[in-house]
Design a protein around this motif. Structure first.
Motif, PDB file in Angstrom:
ATOM      1  N   ILE A   1      41.802  30.655  44.451  1.00  0.00           N
ATOM      2  CA  ILE A   1      41.282  31.475  45.544  1.00  0.00           C
ATOM      3  C   ILE A   1      42.269  32.578  45.896  1.00  0.00           C
ATOM      4  O   ILE A   1      41.897  33.758  46.017  1.00  0.00           O
ATOM      5  N   ASP A   2      43.530  32.215  46.053  1.00  0.00           N
ATOM      6  CA  ASP A   2      44.567  33.191  46.432  1.00  0.00           C
ATOM      7  C   ASP A   2      44.699  34.294  45.381  1.00  0.00           C
ATOM      8  O   ASP A   2      44.778  35.492  45.726  1.00  0.00           O
ATOM      9  N   GLU A   3      44.718  33.912  44.106  1.00  0.00           N
ATOM     10  CA  GLU A   3      44.865  34.903  43.035  1.00  0.00           C
ATOM     11  C   GLU A   3      43.712  35.894  43.055  1.00  0.00           C
ATOM     12  O   GLU A   3      43.913  37.124  42.960  1.00  0.00           O
ATOM     13  N   ALA A   4      42.476  35.368  43.193  1.00  0.00           N
ATOM     14  CA  ALA A   4      41.306  36.242  43.181  1.00  0.00           C
ATOM     15  C   ALA A   4      41.328  37.215  44.369  1.00  0.00           C
ATOM     16  O   ALA A   4      41.045  38.415  44.214  1.00  0.00           O
TER      17      ALA A   4
ATOM     18  N   GLU B   1      30.977  37.977  40.800  1.00  0.00           N
ATOM     19  CA  GLU B   1      31.336  38.885  39.702  1.00  0.00           C
ATOM     20  C   GLU B   1      32.852  38.891  39.443  1.00  0.00           C
ATOM     21  O   GLU B   1      33.503  39.954  39.412  1.00  0.00           O
ATOM     22  N   PRO B   2      33.443  37.734  39.235  1.00  0.00           N
ATOM     23  CA  PRO B   2      34.892  37.689  39.015  1.00  0.00           C
ATOM     24  C   PRO B   2      35.267  38.269  37.647  1.00  0.00           C
ATOM     25  O   PRO B   2      34.504  38.153  36.684  1.00  0.00           O
ATOM     26  N   ALA B   3      36.438  38.877  37.567  1.00  0.00           N
ATOM     27  CA  ALA B   3      36.933  39.377  36.284  1.00  0.00           C
ATOM     28  C   ALA B   3      37.286  38.197  35.386  1.00  0.00           C
ATOM     29  O   ALA B   3      37.699  37.137  35.849  1.00  0.00           O
ATOM     30  N   ASP B   4      37.128  38.398  34.090  1.00  0.00           N
ATOM     31  CA  ASP B   4      37.333  37.305  33.142  1.00  0.00           C
ATOM     32  C   ASP B   4      38.790  36.885  33.012  1.00  0.00           C
ATOM     33  O   ASP B   4      39.076  35.812  32.473  1.00  0.00           O
ATOM     34  N   ASP B   5      39.715  37.708  33.489  1.00  0.00           N
ATOM     35  CA  ASP B   5      41.133  37.344  33.363  1.00  0.00           C
ATOM     36  C   ASP B   5      41.641  36.517  34.546  1.00  0.00           C
ATOM     37  O   ASP B   5      42.789  36.089  34.562  1.00  0.00           O
ATOM     38  N   LEU B   6      40.774  36.249  35.534  1.00  0.00           N
ATOM     39  CA  LEU B   6      41.173  35.403  36.656  1.00  0.00           C
ATOM     40  C   LEU B   6      41.269  33.944  36.212  1.00  0.00           C
ATOM     41  O   LEU B   6      40.520  33.497  35.340  1.00  0.00           O
ATOM     42  N   GLY B   7      42.159  33.190  36.854  1.00  0.00           N
ATOM     43  CA  GLY B   7      42.324  31.784  36.518  1.00  0.00           C
ATOM     44  C   GLY B   7      41.046  30.991  36.659  1.00  0.00           C
ATOM     45  O   GLY B   7      40.761  30.101  35.853  1.00  0.00           O
ATOM     46  N   VAL B   8      40.239  31.331  37.669  1.00  0.00           N
ATOM     47  CA  VAL B   8      38.995  30.594  37.894  1.00  0.00           C
ATOM     48  C   VAL B   8      38.000  30.775  36.756  1.00  0.00           C
ATOM     49  O   VAL B   8      37.106  29.951  36.556  1.00  0.00           O
TER      50      VAL B   8
ATOM     51  N   GLY C   1      41.726  41.513  44.616  1.00  0.00           N
ATOM     52  CA  GLY C   1      40.590  42.269  45.144  1.00  0.00           C
ATOM     53  C   GLY C   1      39.232  41.732  44.773  1.00  0.00           C
ATOM     54  O   GLY C   1      38.218  42.410  44.987  1.00  0.00           O
ATOM     55  N   ALA C   2      39.163  40.512  44.233  1.00  0.00           N
ATOM     56  CA  ALA C   2      37.864  39.930  43.877  1.00  0.00           C
ATOM     57  C   ALA C   2      37.144  39.476  45.147  1.00  0.00           C
ATOM     58  O   ALA C   2      37.763  39.188  46.181  1.00  0.00           O
ATOM     59  N   ARG C   3      35.852  39.414  45.050  1.00  0.00           N
ATOM     60  CA  ARG C   3      35.044  38.963  46.185  1.00  0.00           C
ATOM     61  C   ARG C   3      34.924  37.439  46.135  1.00  0.00           C
ATOM     62  O   ARG C   3      34.369  36.870  45.193  1.00  0.00           O
ATOM     63  N   VAL C   4      35.449  36.773  47.139  1.00  0.00           N
ATOM     64  CA  VAL C   4      35.408  35.317  47.230  1.00  0.00           C
ATOM     65  C   VAL C   4      34.725  34.942  48.536  1.00  0.00           C
ATOM     66  O   VAL C   4      35.191  35.315  49.622  1.00  0.00           O
TER      67      VAL C   4
END
Length: 463
Positions: free
Chosen positions: A297-300, A329-336, A304-307
């Motif tokens: 959650i913190d990384e996203a 719509e998270p970026a594919d490089d996020l840990g999640v 600037g990702a929408r959580v």
């Protein structure tokens, strides 16, 4: 010490020989009795280990284990009958017959995880005992109360030469996986499985790996969106999403992204609309996993990702509880999006074309399960044929895993081998090929010295 314990069990198995139907049924009934007679203790132990696990969820797990045991008990006599097989024409001329005898392997090692400590230990043993084997069980050190209780209850019902429970931490687990079992069943993370395989390889131990990965969901234009949201969010709140078959990321038609989010929020609010409903949330197993989930959650958010948190004003979520979150719509490089989440965090992605979804899934590791919500037979056919996953449920989440007539297993990164029901019986037995030849044998026709007559016979046979 563990080697000696294994040797003792193996010697008992050798002395017993081919395990009778009555002995196998007796062992299955002991598993059944442990689960039925000690429900309260099993529920309490799981609640302590999770620091809060709803009794209903533990009872559902107990029921799942009993389903495996009872289905196996009901069908075992039929499964044990030798499989008759056809023989080639030339063998039929002399009255030969062929069959497969499903022979016990010997001693099976079972490494059970913490997330479903009963169904993935006692439930998994249904196939092991159905095959006529004895077993050593290594429950997870992350659920010490459950593990200690299982050791106690199993010790009361089983002789240690039938089923021996091994307790301990990672070092004991490493030694356990290095033993020369006749088969090893491991359920856990792919990252650990590579070490388990390496240890087992030293003794050429065959394995069944039940792993996980990122299970995708595809919601079709033709699907019932409310049904999809209901089932998907159910899969995320059960056991707090700590399920290898839990939905990990969802594709919805682009125009339904906001509506999906809105309905998910309404669904969680309806399920947990009073402070006392906090007790209906399962907790995260330990602080390390809670911090891992919070890290996603913190990384996203930092990037600037929408959580979107689905926590309502009535939720206090004490201890290690965490509210469901949706990453839009998270970026594919996020840990999640890189890791198997194993928690109540869900990623939501819009799509415009089903081929776009298929291509996305195929570029990633093969998942344990794929889910489709819709009624478009063409779409469903393409997903079935042009993606590879361990299993698939349509218009539901994980229900294929509760169907004992279907195999449960992964493929590639999500595992190897499969069990449940008859497939478990096959997984934990050796299919011994047996051909019975009568006194008359065609082989005599080809004894030396070789002649032109033999060549002519072969000319006819070969064509």
């Amino acid at each position: 010490m563990l080697k000696q314990r294994l040797t003792t069990i193996r010697n008992a198995a050798i002395q017993e020989g081919y395990t009778s139907y009555e002995v196998r049924i007796g062992r299955l009934k002991k598993l059944d009795a442990i689960l039925v007679d000690h429900q309260s203790a099993l529920i309490e132990a799981a609640d302590k280990d999770f620091n809060g696990r709803p009794a209903i969820q533990t009872r559902m797990e107990i029921f799942g284990a009993l389903e495996s045991i009872r289905y196996t008990t009901k069908n075992l006599k039929r499964w044990m009958k030798p499989d008759k097989r056809d023989v080639p024409f030339i063998n039929r001329l002399t009255g030969a017959s062929a069959e497969i005898l499903h022979q016990p392997l010997g001693v099976v090692g079972v490494v059970a995880p913490w997330n479903f400590p009963y169904v993935l230990s006692l439930g998994a043993l249904a196939g092991v005992f159905a095959g006529g084997n004895r077993a050593m069980l290594k429950p997870s050190e992350l659920c010490p109360n459950v593990s200690a209780l299982l050791a106690e209850l199993i010790g009361e019902k089983f002789d240690k030469t039938e089923l021996d429970v091994v307790l301990g931490g990672p070092e004991v687990g490493q030694e356990f996986c290095s033993l020369a079992f006749d088969h090893l069943l491991f359920t856990g993370a792919p990252s650990i499985a590579s070490h388990v395989m390496r240890a087992a390889a030293e003794n050429l131990v065959p394995m069944t790996l039940e792993l996980g990965g990122k299970c995708p969901v595809v919601v079709s234009d033709s699907g019932d969106l409310d049904l999809a949201v209901d089932r998907i969010m159910w899969g995320k709140v059960q056991n707090a999403g700590q399920i290898c078959l839990a939905p990990d990321y969802v594709f919805v038609p682009q125009r339904y992204v906001e509506e999906f989010l809105s309905r998910a929020r309404e669904k969680i609010a309806a399920w947990h609309n009073k402070p006392e409903h906090d007790a209906h949330f399962c907790s995260i197993i330990n602080d390390r996993h809670l911090q891992r989930l919070q890290g996603y959650i913190d990384e996203a958010q930092e990037k600037g990702a929408r959580v979107e948190s689905l926590k309502t004003s009535s939720m206090s979520l004490p201890g290690r509880q965490i509210a469901p979150h949706i990453f839009v719509e998270p970026a594919d490089d996020l840990g999640v999006m890189r890791d198997e989440v194993f928690g109540p965090l869900l990623s939501l992605k819009g799509y415009t074309d089903i081929q776009q979804v298929i291509d996305y899934i195929n570029l990633r590791e093969r998942p344990l399960a794929l889910y489709y919500f819709g009624s478009n037979s063409s779409e469903l056919d393409r997903l079935k044929k042009y993606t590879v996953s361990g299993g698939m449920s349509v218009n539901d989440i994980a229900t294929h895993a509760s169907c004992e007539t279907l195999p449960l297993g992964g493929v590639g990164h999500s595992g190897m081998g499969a069990y449940h029901g008859y497939h478990g019986f096959l997984e934990f037995t050796h299919p011994k090929a047996i051909l019975k030849q009568k006194k008359i044998s065609m082989a005599k026709l080809f004894n030396p010295p070789y002649t032109k007559r033999q060549s002519k016979i072969l000319d006819k046979l070969i064509g």
